[in-house]
Enzyme design. Structure first.
Site, PDB file in Angstrom:
ATOM      1  N   ASP A  26       0.836  -1.200   0.000  1.00  0.00           N
ATOM      2  CA  ASP A  26       0.000   0.000   0.000  1.00  0.00           C
ATOM      3  C   ASP A  26       0.868   1.246   0.000  1.00  0.00           C
ATOM      4  O   ASP A  26       1.797   1.345   0.807  1.00  0.00           O
ATOM      5  CB  ASP A  26      -0.858   0.055   1.283  1.00  0.00           C
ATOM      6  CG  ASP A  26      -2.139  -0.743   1.170  1.00  0.00           C
ATOM      7  OD1 ASP A  26      -2.338  -1.404   0.139  1.00  0.00           O
ATOM      8  OD2 ASP A  26      -2.942  -0.700   2.123  1.00  0.00           O
ATOM      9  N   LYS A  83      -7.630   1.193  -5.265  1.00  0.00           N
ATOM     10  CA  LYS A  83      -8.855   0.699  -4.636  1.00  0.00           C
ATOM     11  C   LYS A  83     -10.077   1.513  -5.044  1.00  0.00           C
ATOM     12  O   LYS A  83      -9.998   2.729  -5.202  1.00  0.00           O
ATOM     13  CB  LYS A  83      -8.717   0.778  -3.105  1.00  0.00           C
ATOM     14  CG  LYS A  83      -7.752  -0.242  -2.505  1.00  0.00           C
ATOM     15  CD  LYS A  83      -7.770  -0.135  -0.986  1.00  0.00           C
ATOM     16  CE  LYS A  83      -6.673  -0.936  -0.324  1.00  0.00           C
ATOM     17  NZ  LYS A  83      -6.910  -2.385  -0.335  1.00  0.00           N
ATOM     18  N   GLY A 155      -5.451  -2.651   8.621  1.00  0.00           N
ATOM     19  CA  GLY A 155      -5.075  -1.564   9.519  1.00  0.00           C
ATOM     20  C   GLY A 155      -4.977  -1.982  10.974  1.00  0.00           C
ATOM     21  O   GLY A 155      -4.831  -1.142  11.854  1.00  0.00           O
ATOM     22  N   ARG A 167      -7.246 -20.005   6.517  1.00  0.00           N
ATOM     23  CA  ARG A 167      -7.542 -21.375   6.962  1.00  0.00           C
ATOM     24  C   ARG A 167      -8.950 -21.782   6.555  1.00  0.00           C
ATOM     25  O   ARG A 167      -9.189 -22.926   6.162  1.00  0.00           O
ATOM     26  CB  ARG A 167      -7.378 -21.492   8.480  1.00  0.00           C
ATOM     27  CG  ARG A 167      -5.938 -21.583   8.941  1.00  0.00           C
ATOM     28  CD  ARG A 167      -5.861 -22.259  10.315  1.00  0.00           C
ATOM     29  NE  ARG A 167      -4.526 -22.288  10.859  1.00  0.00           N
ATOM     30  CZ  ARG A 167      -3.661 -23.281  10.646  1.00  0.00           C
ATOM     31  NH1 ARG A 167      -3.986 -24.297   9.860  1.00  0.00           N
ATOM     32  NH2 ARG A 167      -2.465 -23.254  11.205  1.00  0.00           N
ATOM     33  N   GLY A 216      -3.370  -7.401   7.846  1.00  0.00           N
ATOM     34  CA  GLY A 216      -2.753  -7.620   9.150  1.00  0.00           C
ATOM     35  C   GLY A 216      -1.287  -7.995   9.132  1.00  0.00           C
ATOM     36  O   GLY A 216      -0.672  -8.157  10.177  1.00  0.00           O
ATOM     37  N   GLY A 237      -0.415  -3.629   3.942  1.00  0.00           N
ATOM     38  CA  GLY A 237      -1.057  -2.317   3.948  1.00  0.00           C
ATOM     39  C   GLY A 237      -0.297  -1.361   4.830  1.00  0.00           C
ATOM     40  O   GLY A 237       0.782  -0.870   4.474  1.00  0.00           O
TER      41      GLY A 237
END
Lengths: 296, 211
Positions: A26, A83, A155, A167, A216, A237
């Site tokens: 990002d 985006k 974030g 998963r 994350g 990000g």
């Protein structure tokens, strides 16, 4: 699926294939984009504010200003993504006119439509979309997404949701490979996904498009974790430019993503890094503050 | 098939898995190359599609670049697709960047434009009777070829598949199709020759500049 014989679809998925094993970062300015490229990013994602700032500052998060996106496109030679808000097909039209290389219809921005996502087959530019489970991934692919990424919790600097989503997708795909035809019909109903895509996944054991991880990732080990869980590339990000040492951290995450199975190299990449972004315990967030629940 | 011959596939980033699948179809042994020592014992190496800037960065920092230069000097065979072709070119433009320089061509990155210009064509080659499918993704354009370079296929006016001795390059992605023609050419006619390779390789590097 007839799609596999469609040449436009093949070049859309083809570009996603070229990004495998890489890191997409990002960026909010041309300067950051250059830092990302120099660190070995395989693509950059242009946005107005990184997710952690969107979370902090609130307000409506929209597509980045075309001027900034153009500056980024001018300064780097790697693919440039940008985006759009979920369902905001006019923002997507603007980005297509701008000739970005990929569009992320993203839950990180404030949704423009709470019922409909963009009909992505109607565009020549390829799209990536977020998903929390297999049903969501297949619905987006049915609409024309040529790449899927986990939503994670953007974030947050916390890998737990990206792990949960990866998963979930992988184990739901494994399950499909064990089912008979009549069971697949039932499973398509349960997943809320088209039967032809469900049957494709049952036969091949994977998504018909590349499956990346997002939401994350903050450390080299985070990248190695999601890659070992089955991600084919990594989006980072806020993790890079909200850390104390963006260039070095960007380089370290690239290294760990390439060598995700080689702990010695991931160790090397992890050493001598400064502080990672602070991060949030996702359990402390209220439902209304979650970004991953946007879209369906 | 092919006895003990083993190929390497550069696996820094990009569509290296697609190349591996193609070599599997041909029944050829292969190994991924991520570190200098991975090059030991291979006859030829495939440089896949992906982002050439990323490949250069990672290879430079981790010694793979130097190992590949040494491998080339010893007569190792190379096959680059798209980004791989850029890494092999003697001269790179848009923007200029460093390269292994093993192939006497001048190449323009993203020569057709951005992703919207990506397309699938069909074209004739000198290595097969049937035309082959050519998938171009943010593809480079070969602008000039030197005297020692053989053009195996063209698309519109541009050379898209070229060979110079043991170095083969495509600006498109045969690995994204189900047609093994180009990979078979590499494996059977380039990758297996080893004798006299070093001398041959030297003569390439002294080849006359691109026209």
């Amino acid at each position: 699926m007839d799609l596999m014989n469609d040449n436009l679809w093949r070049v859309k998925v083809g570009l996603a294939e070229m990004l495998k094993g890489g890191v997409i970062m990002d960026v909010t300015t041309a300067e950051q984009a250059k830092i990302a490229e120099d660190a070995g990013a395989c693509a950059v994602m242009a946005l107005e504010r990184v997710p952690s700032d969107i979370r902090k500052e609130g307000g409506v998060a929209r597509m980045a200003a075309p001027r900034v996106i153009r500056e980024i496109m001018e300064v780097v030679s790697i693919p440039v993504m940008a985006k759009v808000r979920i369902g905001h097909f006019a923002e997507a039209q603007v980005l297509e006119a701008l000739e970005v290389d990929y569009i992320d219809e993203s839950e990180v921005l404030t949704p423009a439509d709470e019922e409909h996502h963009v009909w992505k087959h109607g565009f020549k530019v390829p799209f990536v979309c977020g998903a929390r489970n297999l049903g969501e991934a297949l619905r987006r692919i049915a609409e024309g997404a040529a790449m899927i990424r986990t939503k994670g919790e953007a974030g947050s600097g916390n890998i737990v949701e990206a792990v949960r989503h990866m998963r979930a997708i992988i184990s739901q795909m494994k399950k499909l490979t064990t089912l008979g035809q009549e069971e697949l019909v039932h499973e398509a109903k349960e997943l809320g996904a088209p039967l032809d895509l469900v049957a494709w996944v049952a036969k091949h054991g994977k998504l018909p498009v590349p499956n990346f991880s997002a939401g994350g990732v903050a450390t080299p080990a985070d990248a190695a974790l999601v890659m070992q869980l089955g991600a084919e590339a990594v989006f980072v990000g806020s993790g890079i430019f909200k850390s104390s040492d963006p260039a070095q951290r960007a380089r370290a995450v690239v290294k760990a993503t390439t060598h995700y199975k080689d702990a010695k190299i991931v160790l090397e990449a992890s050493e001598e890094l400064g502080e990672a972004m602070k991060g949030i315990d996702v359990r402390q967030l209220e439902e209304k503050d979650l970004l991953q629940t946007r879209g369906w | 098939m092919n006895g003990d011959v083993k190929f390497g596939i550069l696996a820094i980033q990009g569509d290296y898995e697609a190349h591996a699948k193609m070599l599997d179809r041909l029944g050829v042994k292969w190994t991924y190359v991520r570190r200098p020592e991975d090059i030991d014992g291979i006859t030829g190496i495939i440089l896949p599609g992906g982002e050439s800037t990323t490949h250069i960065k990672v290879m430079r920092e981790e010694g793979v670049w130097d190992a590949l230069e040494k491998f080339a000097a010893q007569g190792g065979a190379f096959f680059g697709t798209c980004a791989g072709a850029i890494l092999l070119a003697r001269e790179v433009h848009n923007p200029p960047q460093e390269s292994l320089g093993l192939l006497d061509i001048s190449i323009l990155r993203n020569g057709y434009g951005r992703q919207l210009a990506s397309d699938v064509h069909e074209g004739k080659t000198t290595i097969s009777e049937q035309p082959i499918e050519m998938i171009f993704i943010r593809a480079p354009i070969i602008q000039k070829v030197g005297h020692g370079v053989e053009v195996l296929a063209r698309d519109a006016a541009h050379p898209v598949l070229v060979q110079q001795g043991r170095i083969l390059a495509a600006t498109f992605h045969p690995e994204l199709t189900t047609d093994p023609t180009v990979h078979r050419h590499f494996v059977d006619t380039i990758g297996q020759r080893r004798e006299g390779a070093a001398a041959e390789s030297h003569s390439h590097r002294a080849a006359s500049p691109a026209r």
